[in-house]
Scaffold this motif. Structure first.
Motif, PDB file in Angstrom:
ATOM      1  N   UNK A   9     -17.259  28.055  27.138  1.00 54.07           N
ATOM      2  CA  UNK A   9     -16.612  27.316  26.059  1.00 54.07           C
ATOM      3  C   UNK A   9     -16.384  25.886  26.529  1.00 54.07           C
ATOM      4  N   UNK A  10     -16.902  24.930  25.768  1.00 50.34           N
ATOM      5  CA  UNK A  10     -16.778  23.517  26.129  1.00 50.34           C
ATOM      6  C   UNK A  10     -15.993  22.779  25.058  1.00 50.34           C
ATOM      7  N   UNK A  11     -15.038  21.983  25.455  1.00 51.13           N
ATOM      8  CA  UNK A  11     -14.259  21.173  24.515  1.00 51.13           C
ATOM      9  C   UNK A  11     -14.383  19.709  24.910  1.00 51.13           C
ATOM     10  N   UNK A  12     -14.567  18.844  23.917  1.00 51.45           N
ATOM     11  CA  UNK A  12     -14.700  17.412  24.189  1.00 51.45           C
ATOM     12  C   UNK A  12     -13.665  16.628  23.402  1.00 51.45           C
ATOM     13  N   UNK A  13     -13.250  15.534  23.975  1.00 57.15           N
ATOM     14  CA  UNK A  13     -12.291  14.653  23.320  1.00 57.15           C
ATOM     15  C   UNK A  13     -13.018  13.414  22.821  1.00 57.15           C
ATOM     16  N   UNK A  14     -12.975  13.191  21.507  1.00 55.85           N
ATOM     17  CA  UNK A  14     -13.626  12.025  20.922  1.00 55.85           C
ATOM     18  C   UNK A  14     -12.547  11.066  20.437  1.00 55.85           C
ATOM     19  N   UNK A  15     -12.434   9.946  21.103  1.00 52.33           N
ATOM     20  CA  UNK A  15     -11.442   8.947  20.714  1.00 52.33           C
ATOM     21  C   UNK A  15     -11.943   8.160  19.511  1.00 52.33           C
ATOM     22  N   UNK A  16     -11.057   7.624  18.681  1.00 54.46           N
ATOM     23  CA  UNK A  16     -11.486   6.809  17.540  1.00 54.46           C
ATOM     24  C   UNK A  16     -12.323   5.618  18.018  1.00 54.46           C
ATOM     25  N   UNK A  17     -13.351   5.247  17.261  1.00 51.04           N
ATOM     26  CA  UNK A  17     -14.157   4.087  17.639  1.00 51.04           C
ATOM     27  C   UNK A  17     -13.346   2.791  17.563  1.00 51.04           C
ATOM     28  N   UNK A  18     -13.860   1.740  18.176  1.00 51.16           N
ATOM     29  CA  UNK A  18     -13.133   0.466  18.249  1.00 51.16           C
ATOM     30  C   UNK A  18     -12.919  -0.167  16.879  1.00 51.16           C
ATOM     31  N   UNK A  19     -13.758   0.182  15.896  1.00 51.36           N
ATOM     32  CA  UNK A  19     -13.645  -0.383  14.540  1.00 51.36           C
ATOM     33  C   UNK A  19     -13.144   0.664  13.549  1.00 51.36           C
ATOM     34  N   UNK A  20     -12.128   1.403  13.943  1.00 48.95           N
ATOM     35  CA  UNK A  20     -11.615   2.534  13.159  1.00 48.95           C
ATOM     36  C   UNK A  20     -10.806   2.110  11.939  1.00 48.95           C
ATOM     37  N   UNK A  21     -10.238   0.900  11.940  1.00 49.84           N
ATOM     38  CA  UNK A  21      -9.396   0.437  10.831  1.00 49.84           C
ATOM     39  C   UNK A  21      -9.844  -0.946  10.366  1.00 49.84           C
ATOM     40  N   UNK A  22      -9.295  -1.379   9.224  1.00 53.89           N
ATOM     41  CA  UNK A  22      -9.656  -2.686   8.664  1.00 53.89           C
ATOM     42  C   UNK A  22      -9.308  -3.816   9.631  1.00 53.89           C
ATOM     43  N   UNK A  23      -8.166  -3.723  10.284  1.00 53.20           N
ATOM     44  CA  UNK A  23      -7.755  -4.778  11.216  1.00 53.20           C
ATOM     45  C   UNK A  23      -8.619  -4.813  12.469  1.00 53.20           C
ATOM     46  N   UNK A  24      -9.360  -3.724  12.726  1.00 49.76           N
ATOM     47  CA  UNK A  24     -10.240  -3.650  13.889  1.00 49.76           C
ATOM     48  C   UNK A  24     -11.707  -3.833  13.510  1.00 49.76           C
ATOM     49  N   UNK A  25     -11.973  -4.306  12.291  1.00 47.36           N
ATOM     50  CA  UNK A  25     -13.349  -4.409  11.807  1.00 47.36           C
ATOM     51  C   UNK A  25     -14.244  -5.154  12.792  1.00 47.36           C
ATOM     52  N   UNK A  26     -15.406  -4.585  13.043  1.00 42.49           N
ATOM     53  CA  UNK A  26     -16.367  -5.213  13.945  1.00 42.49           C
ATOM     54  C   UNK A  26     -17.008  -6.405  13.255  1.00 42.49           C
ATOM     55  N   UNK A  27     -16.978  -7.577  13.893  1.00 45.66           N
ATOM     56  CA  UNK A  27     -17.511  -8.790  13.298  1.00 45.66           C
ATOM     57  C   UNK A  27     -19.029  -8.842  13.463  1.00 45.66           C
ATOM     58  N   UNK A  28     -19.719  -8.926  12.328  1.00 45.49           N
ATOM     59  CA  UNK A  28     -21.173  -9.016  12.334  1.00 45.49           C
ATOM     60  C   UNK A  28     -21.659 -10.456  12.258  1.00 45.49           C
ATOM     61  N   UNK A  29     -20.740 -11.412  12.034  1.00 39.71           N
ATOM     62  CA  UNK A  29     -21.131 -12.817  11.901  1.00 39.71           C
ATOM     63  C   UNK A  29     -21.674 -13.107  10.521  1.00 39.71           C
ATOM     64  N   UNK A  30     -22.563 -14.077  10.429  1.00 42.82           N
ATOM     65  CA  UNK A  30     -23.136 -14.467   9.145  1.00 42.82           C
ATOM     66  C   UNK A  30     -24.340 -13.603   8.808  1.00 42.82           C
ATOM     67  N   UNK A  31     -24.488 -13.302   7.520  1.00 42.74           N
ATOM     68  CA  UNK A  31     -25.664 -12.575   7.059  1.00 42.74           C
ATOM     69  C   UNK A  31     -26.903 -13.477   7.215  1.00 42.74           C
ATOM     70  N   UNK A  32     -28.082 -12.894   7.541  1.00 48.25           N
ATOM     71  CA  UNK A  32     -28.354 -11.463   7.684  1.00 48.25           C
ATOM     72  C   UNK A  32     -27.830 -10.920   9.010  1.00 48.25           C
ATOM     73  N   UNK A  33     -27.439  -9.644   8.983  1.00 49.01           N
ATOM     74  CA  UNK A  33     -26.893  -9.004  10.171  1.00 49.01           C
ATOM     75  C   UNK A  33     -27.173  -7.509  10.094  1.00 49.01           C
ATOM     76  N   UNK A  34     -27.113  -6.850  11.241  1.00 49.55           N
ATOM     77  CA  UNK A  34     -27.349  -5.411  11.273  1.00 49.55           C
ATOM     78  C   UNK A  34     -26.536  -4.785  12.395  1.00 49.55           C
ATOM     79  N   UNK A  35     -26.332  -3.489  12.291  1.00 54.64           N
ATOM     80  CA  UNK A  35     -25.577  -2.772  13.311  1.00 54.64           C
ATOM     81  C   UNK A  35     -25.912  -1.296  13.236  1.00 54.64           C
ATOM     82  N   UNK A  36     -25.814  -0.626  14.382  1.00 55.07           N
ATOM     83  CA  UNK A  36     -25.914   0.830  14.439  1.00 55.07           C
ATOM     84  C   UNK A  36     -24.518   1.366  14.721  1.00 55.07           C
TER      85      UNK A  36
END
Length: 209
Positions: A9-36
């Motif tokens: 039995x394996x259990x893993x802990x997944x922490x919230x990503x760095x951009x989990x909330x509006x105040x933590x939104x990841x900045x993509x800069x000016x369009x055009x832009x892309x992200x995975x």
């Protein structure tokens, strides 16, 4: 009856990503832009847009229009991930949901967004329905606004253009015609586009290739 057997039995802990909330939104800069990105470990927020089929576990991005008249948001979900994407327009302290879209049977969603001067835009991605979290690719493209009459002058009676069903949907030209004269109009395109001839808000002729 099943015989006793060892198991792991394996259990893993997944922490919230760095951009989990509006105040933590990841900045993509000016369009055009892309992200995975991924919604694995993401949580719900009181700022999650309502009415966009998002079922929690959202991640956030911010983008600047960069002089674009229209933004085009494209989302491609991976595997069996069913997702929804929403766009929030922010002007100073005011935030308004300006559009949302859900992925289709191929995991794709496209969302056109008209741009307002002095505004910044937040993009929210999350699962919909009972979908598990998953990975996705996000693209933000600069797109032209739909052109309106009278458009550009038809110099020399000839015009060439390039259209794109997502980023440049139409071109408009105008020309003065003399009563009692006969005019020959030709349209050539590959692949097919359509053309309409109008006057004073009325469509007189429609041509296709």
């Amino acid at each position: 009856k099943t015989a006793d057997a060892p198991f792991t039995l394996t259990a893993g802990l997944f922490l919230p990503p760095a951009n989990d909330t509006a105040s933590q939104a990841k900045k993509l800069g000016k369009a055009p832009a892309s992200a995975k990105g991924s919604t694995l470990g993401a949580t719900s927020s009181e700022n999650d847009p309502e009415g966009c089929r998002l079922s929690g576990g959202t991640v956030w991005y911010s983008v600047l229009p960069g002089g674009a008249e229209r933004l085009l948001v494209r989302l491609q979900a991976q595997g069996t991930f069913d997702a929804a994407v929403a766009v929030v327009e922010r002007v100073r302290s005011e935030a308004t949901v300006v559009g949302c879209s859900a992925t289709n049977s191929k995991g794709a969603a496209v969302l056109p967004v008209p741009v307002r001067k002095s505004a910044t835009y937040l993009i929210v991605v999350g699962p919909r329905g009972n979908s598990w979290p998953g990975e996705f690719t996000l693209q933000v493209l600069r797109a032209q606004a739909r052109e309106r009459a009278p458009g550009k002058p038809l110099a020399g009676g000839l015009a060439r253009g390039t259209l794109n069903g997502l980023t440049d949907v139409n071109d408009v030209w105008w020309a003065a015609m003399q009563p009692g004269s006969t005019y020959r109009i030709a349209l050539s395109s590959k692949p097919c586009v359509s053309m309409s001839l109008g006057q004073g808000g009325m469509t007189l002729r429609t041509l296709s290739c």
